[in-house]
Design an enzyme around this catalytic site. Structure first.
Site, mmCIF file in Angstrom:
data_model
loop_
_atom_site.group_PDB
_atom_site.id
_atom_site.type_symbol
_atom_site.label_atom_id
_atom_site.label_comp_id
_atom_site.label_asym_id
_atom_site.label_seq_id
_atom_site.Cartn_x
_atom_site.Cartn_y
_atom_site.Cartn_z
ATOM 1 C CD GLN A 100 -0.398 -5.210 2.301
ATOM 2 O OE1 GLN A 100 -0.017 -4.921 3.434
ATOM 3 N NE2 GLN A 100 0.362 -5.010 1.238
ATOM 4 C CG HIS A 167 2.722 -1.915 4.688
ATOM 5 N ND1 HIS A 167 3.863 -1.203 4.399
ATOM 6 C CD2 HIS A 167 2.584 -2.800 3.656
ATOM 7 C CE1 HIS A 167 4.398 -1.633 3.268
ATOM 8 N NE2 HIS A 167 3.622 -2.608 2.798
ATOM 9 C CD GLU A 260 15.186 -4.540 7.769
ATOM 10 O OE1 GLU A 260 15.531 -3.524 7.162
ATOM 11 O OE2 GLU A 260 14.841 -4.538 8.984
ATOM 12 C CE1 TYR A 270 16.485 -4.208 15.178
ATOM 13 C CE2 TYR A 270 14.748 -3.031 16.343
ATOM 14 C CZ TYR A 270 15.746 -3.991 16.326
ATOM 15 O OH TYR A 270 16.003 -4.721 17.471
ATOM 16 C CE1 TYR A 281 7.668 -2.948 -4.304
ATOM 17 C CE2 TYR A 281 7.214 -1.568 -2.388
ATOM 18 C CZ TYR A 281 7.352 -2.812 -2.963
ATOM 19 O OH TYR A 281 7.201 -3.931 -2.187
#
Length: 387
Positions: A100, A167, A260, A270, A281
């Site tokens: 990513q 991430h 979210e 949060y 997962y």
């Protein structure tokens, strides 16, 4: 007070609290019926025009003259005009490309018209096979014959650098008054950093435009806490934007389901990875937010996943019915999701199937919606009302 909505295409299911009763059930039924009337299979309120094609595009931003800057994940920054013509910009930073990671976001400084300053985010290699996101600022002289970044300076670093290639998040937005820069910092698939105040991973951070720390950040005086932290308990933040009322919102991917939309508040937690509306997962359960009321619950949570990416609030005149709505790019859902608001209460209003992973959305100067598809051969599309 937040309303937690669990969304399943194409119907929105409003989760009831411990005070669940017949009235709440009736309200949920009415919302399901309303959404059924605007199912994306029934209508497509725009025409798509292909403008250009890219190799793993990640972000775009409009320049004052109507052209745009587009990043490609492998390490290119491109100047693109409305015809789709592309010019590569030189002197971009080296990026840790893979998974990513790579080139990320690009935004303009609030004073870009006079300063020519832009902000970029990317994945940077560290020691011992580690990586982390960084944010830099640079000058871009659009009047130069040979376009290149000048005086590139790193102003923020994701701490610490860790192994893995997931991430990074590194989405950015300036506050409406231009005083503060907010950066989404993912938890790098490491879970615990989201609650670790000695790390800025799994956080939204707040800086001055030069990268210095505002003295009124919520954790400046907390021992052991990094002073750039604005909010915590986040996972993978891939959208961050202000609405017309000056409220900051973010979208983030849940673990498995439980994506979210959050109203981002100063100093709020949060809850990830302690609570989530999704599961791990491997199928291991994660308690829901309603089991731990000390954590802020999402304003909307999606089960099953939409895999949210870019986030933009629409304010144009070309689609008057969309004014005030948020639009979210859907990766796994291959869709654009429209979210409507009643004050701070939010719900999915429409979902438009796009047949491709949607990485980024921006409102153009004349009110058209511009969309970047994800991956190799990702197209830049302009959405306009049907003739």
């Amino acid at each position: 007070m937040k309303t937690l909505s669990l969304i399943a295409l194409p119907i929105a299911l409003v989760a009831c609290t411990n005070s669940e009763d017949a009235q709440a059930t009736d309200a949920a039924s009415e919302e399901r019926a309303a959404l059924a009337d605007i199912s994306p299979v029934d209508r497509m309120p725009f025409e798509k025009t292909e403008i250009a094609v890219f190799d793993e595009p990640w972000a775009m931003t409009f320049l004052p003259d109507g052209r745009m800057l587009v990043t490609e994940k492998a390490g290119k920054l491109l100047l693109v005009d409305n015809s789709g013509s592309k010019t590569e910009i030189a002197n971009v930073p080296d990026v840790a490309y893979g998974g990513q990671g790579g080139f990320g976001d690009v935004i303009l400084a609030p004073d870009f018209a006079s300063s020519g300053t832009i902000y970029l985010s990317w994945a940077e290699a560290g020691d011992d096979n580690t990586r982390g996101a960084v944010v830099g600022m640079a000058k871009l002289d659009l009047g130069s014959e040979n376009l290149a970044l000048e005086d590139l300076k790193v102003i923020w670093t994701q701490t610490p650098k860790v192994t893995g290639r997931g991430h990074y998040s590194h989405r950015m937005v300036f506050s409406p008054d231009g005083k503060y820069l907010f950066i989404g910092s993912g938890e790098r698939q490491k879970f615990d950093p989201s609650q670790d105040m000695a790390s800025n991973m799994g956080k939204i951070v707040r800086l001055y435009p030069d990268g210095s720390i505002p003295e009124d950040n919520p954790f400046v005086d907390q021992e052991g806490a990094l002073p750039d932290i604005w909010s915590l308990g986040h996972r993978n933040i891939l959208g961050i934007a202000y609405d017309s009322e000056g409220r900051l919102w973010n979208t983030e991917m849940g673990p498995r389901d439980g994506d979210e939309l959050n109203l981002v508040q100063r100093g709020s937690n949060y809850g990830y990875p302690i609570v989530s509306e999704g599961v791990h997962y491997d199928g291991k359960d994660i308690p829901n937010h309603d089991t731990r009321p000390e954590f802020d619950a999402p304003d909307v949570a999606w089960v099953p996943t939409i895999a949210p990416a870019g986030l933009v609030f629409y304010s144009g005149d070309l689609f008057p019915a969309w004014k005030g709505s948020a639009f979210i790019g859907g990766l796994a859902s291959e869709a654009i999701i429209r979210v409507s608001f009643d004050g701070e209460e939010a719900r999915e209003a429409e979902r438009f199937s796009m047949g491709a992973r949607i990485r980024e959305l921006e409102q153009g100067p004349n009110g058209a919606m511009w969309v970047l598809e994800d991956g190799e051969g990702g197209r830049l599309l302009r959405l306009t009302p049907p003739e």
